[in-house]
Design a protein around this motif. Structure first.
Motif, mmCIF file in Angstrom:
data_model
loop_
_atom_site.group_PDB
_atom_site.id
_atom_site.type_symbol
_atom_site.label_atom_id
_atom_site.label_comp_id
_atom_site.label_asym_id
_atom_site.label_seq_id
_atom_site.Cartn_x
_atom_site.Cartn_y
_atom_site.Cartn_z
ATOM 1 N N ASN A 180 0.818 -1.204 0.000
ATOM 2 C CA ASN A 180 0.000 0.000 0.000
ATOM 3 C C ASN A 180 0.858 1.263 0.000
ATOM 4 N N PHE A 181 1.926 1.216 0.776
ATOM 5 C CA PHE A 181 2.861 2.346 0.787
ATOM 6 C C PHE A 181 3.521 2.499 -0.573
ATOM 7 N N LEU A 182 3.960 1.350 -1.139
ATOM 8 C CA LEU A 182 4.607 1.408 -2.450
ATOM 9 C C LEU A 182 3.653 1.999 -3.488
ATOM 10 N N ARG A 183 2.400 1.574 -3.404
ATOM 11 C CA ARG A 183 1.422 2.071 -4.363
ATOM 12 C C ARG A 183 1.211 3.576 -4.169
ATOM 13 N N ALA A 184 1.173 4.006 -2.916
ATOM 14 C CA ALA A 184 0.984 5.429 -2.631
ATOM 15 C C ALA A 184 2.142 6.240 -3.201
ATOM 16 N N MET A 185 3.329 5.626 -3.241
ATOM 17 C CA MET A 185 4.490 6.344 -3.785
ATOM 18 C C MET A 185 4.616 6.151 -5.280
ATOM 19 N N GLY A 186 3.667 5.403 -5.878
ATOM 20 C CA GLY A 186 3.703 5.185 -7.305
ATOM 21 C C GLY A 186 4.744 4.173 -7.750
ATOM 22 N N ARG A 187 5.163 3.334 -6.798
ATOM 23 C CA ARG A 187 6.148 2.304 -7.148
ATOM 24 C C ARG A 187 5.438 0.992 -7.470
ATOM 25 N N PRO A 188 6.110 0.083 -8.205
ATOM 26 C CA PRO A 188 5.507 -1.238 -8.433
ATOM 27 C C PRO A 188 5.459 -2.028 -7.122
ATOM 28 N N ILE A 189 4.442 -2.871 -6.983
ATOM 29 C CA ILE A 189 4.298 -3.640 -5.747
ATOM 30 C C ILE A 189 5.273 -4.811 -5.751
ATOM 31 N N ASP A 214 -13.591 -2.029 6.915
ATOM 32 C CA ASP A 214 -13.035 -2.331 5.595
ATOM 33 C C ASP A 214 -12.458 -1.124 4.868
ATOM 34 N N PRO A 215 -13.188 0.034 4.814
ATOM 35 C CA PRO A 215 -12.608 1.189 4.110
ATOM 36 C C PRO A 215 -11.221 1.562 4.644
ATOM 37 N N GLN A 216 -11.042 1.456 5.978
ATOM 38 C CA GLN A 216 -9.722 1.790 6.541
ATOM 39 C C GLN A 216 -8.673 0.754 6.159
ATOM 40 N N ILE A 217 -9.104 -0.497 5.991
ATOM 41 C CA ILE A 217 -8.169 -1.559 5.597
ATOM 42 C C ILE A 217 -7.673 -1.315 4.181
ATOM 43 N N TYR A 218 -8.600 -0.890 3.287
ATOM 44 C CA TYR A 218 -8.241 -0.804 1.870
ATOM 45 C C TYR A 218 -7.644 0.535 1.471
ATOM 46 N N ARG A 219 -7.627 1.501 2.365
ATOM 47 C CA ARG A 219 -7.204 2.845 1.975
ATOM 48 C C ARG A 219 -5.721 2.894 1.598
ATOM 49 N N VAL A 220 -5.404 3.720 0.590
ATOM 50 C CA VAL A 220 -4.021 3.969 0.197
ATOM 51 C C VAL A 220 -3.754 5.441 0.400
ATOM 52 N N PRO A 221 -2.695 5.880 1.056
ATOM 53 C CA PRO A 221 -1.753 5.055 1.822
ATOM 54 C C PRO A 221 -2.412 4.467 3.070
ATOM 55 N N PRO A 222 -1.795 3.413 3.653
ATOM 56 C CA PRO A 222 -2.436 2.691 4.761
ATOM 57 C C PRO A 222 -2.696 3.572 5.980
#
Lengths: 305, 299
Positions: A147-156, B54-62
């Protein structure tokens, strides 16, 4: 035998009573040893030469199980490779990191027992619970790292679903569960006499010299112990891969103990499973002997021992 | 050199705060704190995710700190399956009987190895200690065959009855402890006509509470955490221990793709199952640490 008989013969009355009392006290263990260790070992050796599946009559097939394992079981060499890869990296790496962590904790440090507790607790949490958490952390879609990687636009990173990442991901979990070794090392470090360090300091040794020429040799018996125990348990790695990947992807986390398990409890090939168990036992015994043999050159039994 | 003189000559550790020292100290704390955060994170993530929706689980960034916190998850997750029954099974069918049997049998055997003199004692003790090195996977299959012939598959007997025969590691641990108690205590009792069993239960055991606590704690933890034993022998849901129940919930939740609240519920149940162990650790931290440290002694 005669020597033994003569010794028994010469026992005084009190000694005879002690002999009987002692044996009576120990008898639960003796019976347990015969029932749950000696007999299973012997019968397992016997079964390894049979075809035994609970359904058909057990029959003697000589070395056919062993021949099949080595020549006609495509999974066998895969699981051997996987297990050697896993044990070869996780055990030395685990012992080394645990030792370094214990050394860090053994310095002048505020909150030492707090940190020790932090490092130790993961090793006592139920394995299913850690499996659930890691499954979640490593998840491709909802895992925290990805999720962090995705937030930074990096590949998972496909931690558990790619052949390259699956084994390293499991090794990380094994390092996380190293707390017991840290505690054992820390206890042994605290037993190293302070006077040795003081004497070395007076002689002008710096921190690195003290570590390399005092700490390491004085801890070498415990390093040996952790190495051997890590090896024995490493070869039996079962639960984490069973729960996290069930051997996948592409059998990249199918380890020796899982192969044995599947033969026994999924295919009901008890004879072959016993043969696999004996191959492992002999390998582990030989490796342990090898380590003990070479240890004479690097393990230092100093002081009072 | 007398002790006094040595004390005077011993170089006092002077801590001059040079820049190098400050840098090294900083580095040390940096490494320790980084390690501590990475070690603590998975458990923090387990507990915090148990409180999310669930919404908190799936949110980006975590979401690092759940907001709002759904404390109800613990109750809802618990009700998602028969967890009260599973906990009952874990405690009363497995952990408690096994632990009680292990403590008593190991103490009796350890007494025979530690405080009675007889021929062959040390050889048998060596054999006992060496059995600890046998990988369990080697005896797993033949033991299953034995228990199947006894008709014990599907019950907790295969996991409880062997506890009546002592556990090699705890026999070792208790023997080491018993050996440290002065022999005069036993001799005095013998003069008064006490039997060996009486000496064990009236004199030795009351003095060995710390060691017995280590055994009880470790065995309780081992059985509470055990997964493989029940996985082999328990095949009915109504006999499942908590460990198998969690995996059952996971299978149930993942069968429908991703069921709603799958992760919060799994994390909530995992938190509840870990809680007794973690709480035990905080109450008996010294017992844990000393027990673990002792395991290194046999090396």
């Amino acid at each position: 035998m005669t020597v033994f008989n003569r010794r028994i013969w010469r026992l005084s009355k009190a000694e005879t009573r002690n002999q009987i009392t002692g044996l009576l006290f120990v008898s639960p263990w003796i019976i347990g040893f015969l029932l749950w260790t000696a007999y299973p070992l012997a019968s397992s050796f016997f079964y390894s030469f049979t075809h035994y599946d609970f359904i058909t009559q057990m029959r003697w097939i000589g070395f056919r199980n062993y021949v099949e394992i080595f020549t006609d079981d495509p999974r066998f060499w895969t699981v051997v490779y996987n297990t050697v890869y896993y044990v070869g990296i996780s055990v030395p790496l685990g012992v080394a990191t645990a030792f370094l962590m214990a050394n860090l904790l053994n310095t002048r440090l505020v909150g030492r027992s707090f940190f020790r507790a932090i490092f130790f607790i993961p090793s006592i949490v139920p394995a299913v619970c850690s499996a659930m958490v890691w499954l979640f952390i490593y998840n491709n879609q909802y895992g925290v790292i990805n999720n962090f990687l995705r937030a930074m636009g990096r590949p998972i990173i496909p931690f558990l679903s790619s052949v390259t990442w699956s084994k390293p991901s499991l090794i990380v979990i094994s390092l996380w569960g190293q707390g017991a070794a840290v505690v054992i090392f820390l206890a042994s470090l605290q037993d190293v006499p302070r006077s040795l360090y003081e004497a070395a300091t007076v002689d002008g040794a710096n921190a690195w010299h003290r570590f390399w020429h005092i700490t390491v040799p004085m801890s070498s018996p415990i390093i040996l112990y952790n190495l051997v125990m890590g090896l024995i348990s490493g070869f039996q790695t079962f639960l984490m891969p069973y729960l996290l990947t069930n051997g996948g992807p592409m059998a990249s986390t199918e380890f020796y103990a899982m192969h044995l398990w599947r033969n026994a409890f999924e295919l009901f090939r008890m004879g072959k499973a016993c043969a696999l168990a004996w191959i492992m036992l002999i390998t582990v015994v030989l490796l342990t002997l090898l380590i003990f043999k070479t240890s004479a050159s690097w393990v230092f039994y100093g002081g009072e021992r | 050199m007398t002790n006094l003189a040595r004390g005077l000559v011993r170089p006092r550790r002077t801590h001059k705060w040079t820049w190098m020292r400050i840098f090294l100290e900083f580095l040390k704390y940096f490494i320790v704190i980084t390690l501590a955060i990475s070690y603590a994170f998975p458990l923090y993530w387990m507990i915090s995710s148990a409180l999310k929706d669930d919404p908190q689980i799936y949110r980006v960034p975590p979401v690092l700190i759940p907001h709002p916190m759904h404390w109800n998850n613990f109750i809802d997750a618990w009700r998602a399956d028969e967890f009260t029954l599973y906990t009952f099974n874990s405690v009363f069918r497995y952990a408690l009987p096994n632990t009680a049997f292990t403590v008593i049998s190991s103490a009796i055997v350890a007494y025979g190895f530690a405080r009675v003199r007889w021929h062959g004692r040390d050889q048998l003790f060596f054999l006992c200690v060496s059995t600890m090195m046998i990988p369990y996977t080697v005896t797993m299959v033949p033991l299953f065959i034995i228990f199947k012939k006894l008709g014990w598959v599907g019950t907790y007997n295969p996991m409880v009855v062997p506890a009546l025969f002592g556990n090699a590691f705890f026999i070792f641990l208790l023997r080491q402890f018993f050996m440290t108690l002065p022999e005069e205590l036993s001799d005095a009792a013998r003069v008064d006509g006490a039997s060996e069993l009486g000496i064990l239960f009236r004199i030795i055991l009351p003095l060995s509470k710390p060691a017995l606590a280590v055994v009880a704690l470790f065995q309780f933890m081992g059985t509470w955490n055990d997964y493989i034993g029940p996985l082999i022998y328990i095949n009915k849901y109504e006999l499942y221990p908590l460990a198998l129940g969690i995996q059952k919930l996971r299978t149930a939740l993942s069968q429908v793709g991703n069921a709603p609240m799958a992760y919060p519920y799994l994390m909530a149940v995992s938190t509840i199952a870990s809680a007794p162990i973690i709480i035990l650790f905080f109450f008996a931290q010294r017992t844990f640490i000393e027990g673990i440290s002792l395991t290194g002694l046999k090396g």
